[in-house]
Design an enzyme around this catalytic site. Structure first.
Site, PDB file in Angstrom:
ATOM      1  N   HIS A 162      -7.541  10.118   3.872  1.00  0.00           N
ATOM      2  CA  HIS A 162      -7.195   9.068   4.824  1.00  0.00           C
ATOM      3  C   HIS A 162      -7.540   9.507   6.246  1.00  0.00           C
ATOM      4  O   HIS A 162      -7.614  10.700   6.521  1.00  0.00           O
ATOM      5  CB  HIS A 162      -5.693   8.753   4.737  1.00  0.00           C
ATOM      6  CG  HIS A 162      -5.311   8.101   3.449  1.00  0.00           C
ATOM      7  ND1 HIS A 162      -4.653   8.759   2.445  1.00  0.00           N
ATOM      8  CD2 HIS A 162      -5.518   6.833   2.992  1.00  0.00           C
ATOM      9  CE1 HIS A 162      -4.459   7.940   1.424  1.00  0.00           C
ATOM     10  NE2 HIS A 162      -4.981   6.762   1.725  1.00  0.00           N
ATOM     11  N   ASP A 211       2.952   4.996  -5.468  1.00  0.00           N
ATOM     12  CA  ASP A 211       2.262   6.258  -5.219  1.00  0.00           C
ATOM     13  C   ASP A 211       3.211   7.421  -5.478  1.00  0.00           C
ATOM     14  O   ASP A 211       3.953   7.846  -4.603  1.00  0.00           O
ATOM     15  CB  ASP A 211       1.726   6.307  -3.781  1.00  0.00           C
ATOM     16  CG  ASP A 211       0.968   7.606  -3.514  1.00  0.00           C
ATOM     17  OD1 ASP A 211       0.895   8.455  -4.432  1.00  0.00           O
ATOM     18  OD2 ASP A 211       0.454   7.768  -2.395  1.00  0.00           O
ATOM     19  N   ASP A 261       0.843  -1.201   0.000  1.00  0.00           N
ATOM     20  CA  ASP A 261       0.000   0.000   0.000  1.00  0.00           C
ATOM     21  C   ASP A 261       0.882   1.257   0.000  1.00  0.00           C
ATOM     22  O   ASP A 261       1.817   1.352   0.801  1.00  0.00           O
ATOM     23  CB  ASP A 261      -0.872  -0.042   1.272  1.00  0.00           C
ATOM     24  CG  ASP A 261      -1.957   1.017   1.292  1.00  0.00           C
ATOM     25  OD1 ASP A 261      -2.420   1.423   0.207  1.00  0.00           O
ATOM     26  OD2 ASP A 261      -2.360   1.421   2.405  1.00  0.00           O
TER      27      ASP A 261
HETATM   28  P1  13P Z   1      -8.897   4.905   5.555  1.00  0.00           P
HETATM   29  O1  13P Z   1      -8.005   5.785   6.369  1.00  0.00           O
HETATM   30  O2  13P Z   1     -10.168   5.617   5.193  1.00  0.00           O
HETATM   31  O3  13P Z   1      -9.178   3.614   6.224  1.00  0.00           O
HETATM   32  O4  13P Z   1      -8.163   4.601   4.167  1.00  0.00           O
HETATM   33  C1  13P Z   1      -7.195   3.596   4.075  1.00  0.00           C
HETATM   34  C2  13P Z   1      -6.430   3.632   2.814  1.00  0.00           C
HETATM   35  O5  13P Z   1      -6.758   4.311   1.855  1.00  0.00           O
HETATM   36  C3  13P Z   1      -5.230   2.792   2.738  1.00  0.00           C
HETATM   37  O6  13P Z   1      -4.528   2.958   1.549  1.00  0.00           O
HETATM   38  O1  G3H Z   2      -3.165   5.040   3.609  1.00  0.00           O
HETATM   39  C1  G3H Z   2      -2.553   4.743   4.614  1.00  0.00           C
HETATM   40  C2  G3H Z   2      -2.940   3.525   5.351  1.00  0.00           C
HETATM   41  O2  G3H Z   2      -4.011   3.785   6.207  1.00  0.00           O
HETATM   42  C3  G3H Z   2      -1.756   2.937   6.058  1.00  0.00           C
HETATM   43  O3  G3H Z   2      -1.431   3.667   7.196  1.00  0.00           O
HETATM   44  O4  G3H Z   2       0.970   4.150   6.730  1.00  0.00           O
HETATM   45  O5  G3H Z   2       0.013   4.351   9.054  1.00  0.00           O
HETATM   46  O6  G3H Z   2       0.333   2.098   8.003  1.00  0.00           O
HETATM   47  P1  G3H Z   2       0.078   3.555   7.785  1.00  0.00           P
HETATM   48 ZN    ZN Z   3      -4.592   4.968   0.789  1.00  0.00          ZN
END
Ligand code: 13P
Ligand code: G3H
Ligand code: ZN
Length: 317
Positions: A179, A103, A81
């Site tokens: 987010h 990203d 991610d």
């Molecule tokens: P949320 O913060 O809305 O849960 O989004 C998570 C997200 O987009 C992770 O990539």
């Molecule tokens: O988009 C971000 C996700 O919620 C992951 O959060 O980078 O704190 O693990 P993190």
């Molecule tokens: Zn995200």
């Protein structure tokens, strides 16, 4: 069975969305597999850069490999991610991830194209699929901080050009979400017109919705009643997922709502059992509650009940 997101998207497109859930630890991992199997749903495990370095990048990998043995019925993709270029290459080389997100949305358009194109070439050479991002969400990501007022919705014409030039397999679009727990104020909502226009220009191409937690009021109230201080938090209406899915959204990213479950369970546990110091006691409740939460999300996303159909079509990576 670990599969690619591409296979999952081919089955879901235009009909339902697949839940992409971020995990960081053992309890989330167990609850995640249990919740998805209880609701008979295919799913995507998301690992952020922060999750990779929380303990050691190999630790989550080992947990997921073990869960795959304990729950042989599960069908899921393993996805990086919000990766930067170096982390994408590390995950591609590892042979474990079936999908990575590059990203580079914070870069100017041409630079985003250039970086994404390089990652796509490296990933495709190893059978790994790539999600890219165009436009900017509000809120705070790990390496990008965007004030809500500066968030830029994805431009559909640019999205078409971007996908054609980069060869990415799916695209995260900015349609008004952000987010974290504080997404909307007043009457702000999702920009379906952006999705509609992108779908017209890129028919059949899978889109991704980030920042999709709903931040349920009941959850926030329970957290606050147990000593928390989450004021004015607001998220995405779960009732809008089906409409987004029809418009090409095949992956819906949810992290914050799972953190709220964790926070509520642990706050209530400390409040109600002040004499307890056994970590397994709230841990057991959390795994159950997290599984229930995942099963519920899969119902609203429409992925619940699809597991057997999907398994018949996919093959292990
Ligand atoms: P949320 O913060 O809305 O849960 O989004 C998570 C997200 O987009 C992770 O990539
Ligand atoms: O988009 C971000 C996700 O919620 C992951 O959060 O980078 O704190 O693990 P993190
Ligand atoms: Zn995200």
């Amino acid at each position: 069975m670990i599969v690619t997101t591409k296979e999952l998207f081919a089955h879901a497109y235009g009909r339902y969305a697949i839940g992409a859930y971020n995990i960081n630890n053992l309890e989330q991992c167990m609850g995640l597999f249990q919740g998805n199997l209880e609701s008979r749903a295919p799913f995507i495990i998301q690992i952020s850069k922060g999750a990779r370095s929380y303990t050691h990048k190999k630790m989550l990998e080992a947990l997921i490999r073990t869960a795959n043995e304990i729950f042989p019925d599960a069908v899921f993709a393993v996805h990086l991610d919000h990766g930067d270029e170096a982390t994408c290459y590390d995950c591609i080389e590892s042979g474990f991830y079936s999908s990575v997100m590059i990203d580079a949305s914070g870069e100017p358009f041409e630079k985003n194209v250039e970086i994404t194109r390089r990652v796509v070439e490296a990933a495709h050479a190893k059978g790994v699929v790539v999600e890219a991002e165009l436009g900017q969400l509000g809120g705070v990501e790990e390496h990008v901080s965007v004030a809500e007022s500066d968030a830029k919705l994805t431009d559909p014409a640019q999205a078409e050009e971007f996908v054609k030039r980069t060869g990415c397999d799916s695209l995260a679009c900015a349609i008004g979400t952000s987010h974290g727990a504080y997404k909307f104020s007043g009457t702000q909502s999702l920009h379906f017109e952006v999705l509609e226009e992108i779908q017209k220009r890129l028919p059949g191409f899978p889109l991704v919705m980030h920042g999709s937690s709903s931040v349920p009021k009941e959850e926030v109230d329970r957290i606050n009643a147990a000593g928390g201080r989450l004021k004015g938090a607001k998220g995405v209406d779960e009732g809008q997922f089906a409409r987004a899915a029809k418009l090409g959204v095949t992956k819906v990213n949810i992290d914050t709502d799972g953190r709220l479950v964790w926070c509520r369970v642990h706050r209530e546990s400390f409040r109600d059992q002040p004499e307890n110091f056994d970590l397994r006691s709230p841990g057991k409740v959390f795994m159950k509650e997290y599984a229930k939460f995942i099963a519920h999300k899969n119902q609203v996303l429409g992925s619940a009940g699809r597991l057997d159909e999907v398994r018949a079509l996919v093959r292990p990576r």
